[in-house]
Each structure stands twice: as structure tokens, then as C-alpha cells.
Design a protein around this motif. Sequence first.
Motif, PDB file in Angstrom:
ATOM      1  N   MET A   1      12.855  47.178   9.207  1.00 59.61           N
ATOM      2  CA  MET A   1      12.433  48.208   8.275  1.00 59.61           C
ATOM      3  C   MET A   1      11.395  47.613   7.326  1.00 59.61           C
ATOM      4  SD  MET A   1      14.789  50.598   5.910  1.00 59.61           S
ATOM      5  CE  MET A   1      14.420  52.248   6.384  1.00 59.61           C
ATOM      6  N   THR A   2      10.419  48.432   6.948  1.00 63.63           N
ATOM      7  CA  THR A   2       9.339  47.992   6.086  1.00 63.63           C
ATOM      8  C   THR A   2       9.800  48.041   4.632  1.00 63.63           C
ATOM      9  OG1 THR A   2       7.837  49.032   7.651  1.00 63.63           O
ATOM     10  CG2 THR A   2       6.916  48.383   5.563  1.00 63.63           C
ATOM     11  N   SER A   3       9.419  47.009   3.888  1.00 55.14           N
ATOM     12  CA  SER A   3       9.835  46.947   2.487  1.00 55.14           C
ATOM     13  C   SER A   3       8.921  47.810   1.616  1.00 55.14           C
ATOM     14  CB  SER A   3       9.801  45.506   1.988  1.00 55.14           C
ATOM     15  OG  SER A   3       8.469  45.087   1.789  1.00 55.14           O
ATOM     16  N   TYR A   4       9.398  48.060   0.417  1.00 56.02           N
ATOM     17  CA  TYR A   4       8.659  48.872  -0.558  1.00 56.02           C
ATOM     18  C   TYR A   4       7.292  48.253  -0.852  1.00 56.02           C
ATOM     19  CZ  TYR A   4       7.534  51.075  -5.036  1.00 56.02           C
ATOM     20  OH  TYR A   4       6.907  51.742  -6.048  1.00 56.02           O
ATOM     21  N   LYS A   5       7.254  46.932  -1.059  1.00 52.22           N
ATOM     22  CA  LYS A   5       5.998  46.249  -1.388  1.00 52.22           C
ATOM     23  C   LYS A   5       5.014  46.345  -0.232  1.00 52.22           C
ATOM     24  CE  LYS A   5       7.634  42.992  -4.845  1.00 52.22           C
ATOM     25  NZ  LYS A   5       7.738  41.602  -5.264  1.00 52.22           N
ATOM     26  N   GLU A   6       5.515  46.233   0.980  1.00 49.27           N
ATOM     27  CA  GLU A   6       4.633  46.331   2.148  1.00 49.27           C
ATOM     28  C   GLU A   6       4.050  47.743   2.265  1.00 49.27           C
ATOM     29  OE1 GLU A   6       6.696  43.066   5.151  1.00 49.27           O
ATOM     30  OE2 GLU A   6       7.455  45.116   5.107  1.00 49.27           O
ATOM     31  N   LEU A   7       4.885  48.727   1.988  1.00 49.82           N
ATOM     32  CA  LEU A   7       4.402  50.106   2.035  1.00 49.82           C
ATOM     33  C   LEU A   7       3.336  50.365   0.967  1.00 49.82           C
ATOM     34  CD1 LEU A   7       7.737  52.042   2.675  1.00 49.82           C
ATOM     35  CD2 LEU A   7       5.825  51.753   4.263  1.00 49.82           C
ATOM     36  N   LEU A   8       3.527  49.804  -0.232  1.00 50.74           N
ATOM     37  CA  LEU A   8       2.520  49.947  -1.281  1.00 50.74           C
ATOM     38  C   LEU A   8       1.201  49.302  -0.870  1.00 50.74           C
ATOM     39  CD1 LEU A   8       4.520  49.409  -4.597  1.00 50.74           C
ATOM     40  CD2 LEU A   8       3.526  51.529  -3.733  1.00 50.74           C
ATOM     41  N   GLN A   9       1.273  48.133  -0.229  1.00 48.03           N
ATOM     42  CA  GLN A   9       0.059  47.473   0.252  1.00 48.03           C
ATOM     43  C   GLN A   9      -0.641  48.330   1.305  1.00 48.03           C
ATOM     44  OE1 GLN A   9       1.532  43.670   1.540  1.00 48.03           O
ATOM     45  NE2 GLN A   9       1.295  42.715  -0.481  1.00 48.03           N
ATOM     46  N   GLN A  10       0.153  48.915   2.200  1.00 51.37           N
ATOM     47  CA  GLN A  10      -0.427  49.788   3.226  1.00 51.37           C
ATOM     48  C   GLN A  10      -1.086  51.004   2.584  1.00 51.37           C
ATOM     49  OE1 GLN A  10       2.633  50.833   6.034  1.00 51.37           O
ATOM     50  NE2 GLN A  10       2.912  48.715   6.728  1.00 51.37           N
ATOM     51  N   GLN A  11      -0.430  51.529   1.547  1.00 52.09           N
ATOM     52  CA  GLN A  11      -0.981  52.680   0.849  1.00 52.09           C
ATOM     53  C   GLN A  11      -2.326  52.335   0.213  1.00 52.09           C
ATOM     54  OE1 GLN A  11       1.153  53.957  -2.653  1.00 52.09           O
ATOM     55  NE2 GLN A  11       0.426  56.060  -2.458  1.00 52.09           N
ATOM     56  N   GLN A  12      -2.405  51.179  -0.408  1.00 49.14           N
ATOM     57  CA  GLN A  12      -3.656  50.752  -1.039  1.00 49.14           C
ATOM     58  C   GLN A  12      -4.742  50.543   0.004  1.00 49.14           C
ATOM     59  OE1 GLN A  12      -2.409  47.332  -3.270  1.00 49.14           O
ATOM     60  NE2 GLN A  12      -1.754  48.548  -5.047  1.00 49.14           N
TER      61      GLN A  12
END
Length: 96
Positions: A1-12
Motif C-alpha cells: 500500500m502507498t503511504s500518505y507521503k508518497e501520495l502527496l509526492q505523486q500529487q505534486q
Amino acid sequence: MTSYKELLQQQQALAVQIEEARKRELADAIARVRAEVAEYGLTPDDIFSGRKSAKRAAGAKVAPKYRNPLTGQTWTGRGKAPKWIEGKDRSQFAIA
């Protein structure tokens, strides 16, 4: 599962990609429009003149021309005359 920080990086990263794509497509659209304008010798009035008349036809407000001194009721002078001005000299009701 993808972590919150990784998802934020992907969003950016996606936000950057979206902005770059937008700028690229906008530049392409502007180039196409300029080519059409040059090809047909169009002016800004040719492109945008219809917009003003359409806006007027869409029910733009008209300033009142007549006022009933007793009630303060107004009339623009368009359409059927109200009873308080009907059959009378309109100059006495004119708004200066």
C-alpha cells in the motif's frame, strides 16, 4: 500500500505535469487561432462584436425614464405604460 507521503509526492508531480500540459496546449491553441486570424484577415471586432449584442439581448437592465411623484414608482418607457402615466403628458413625469 502507498503511504500518505508518497501520495502527496505523486500529487505534486502530477500538478507539475498538468501545468506543463496546460501551457503546451494553450500555446498550440493560440498559434492555431493566430494562423486563422492571419489567414482570413480578421479583426478583434470580427471576433468579439457579436458578444456585446448578445449580452444586450439577454435582458440587460434599462434605466427608468419616468417616475410617479406620488409613489416613487418608475417606468423605463418600454412596454405597456403603467396606469399612473397612461394618457397623461409624460414630460411631467420625466426623470431629469
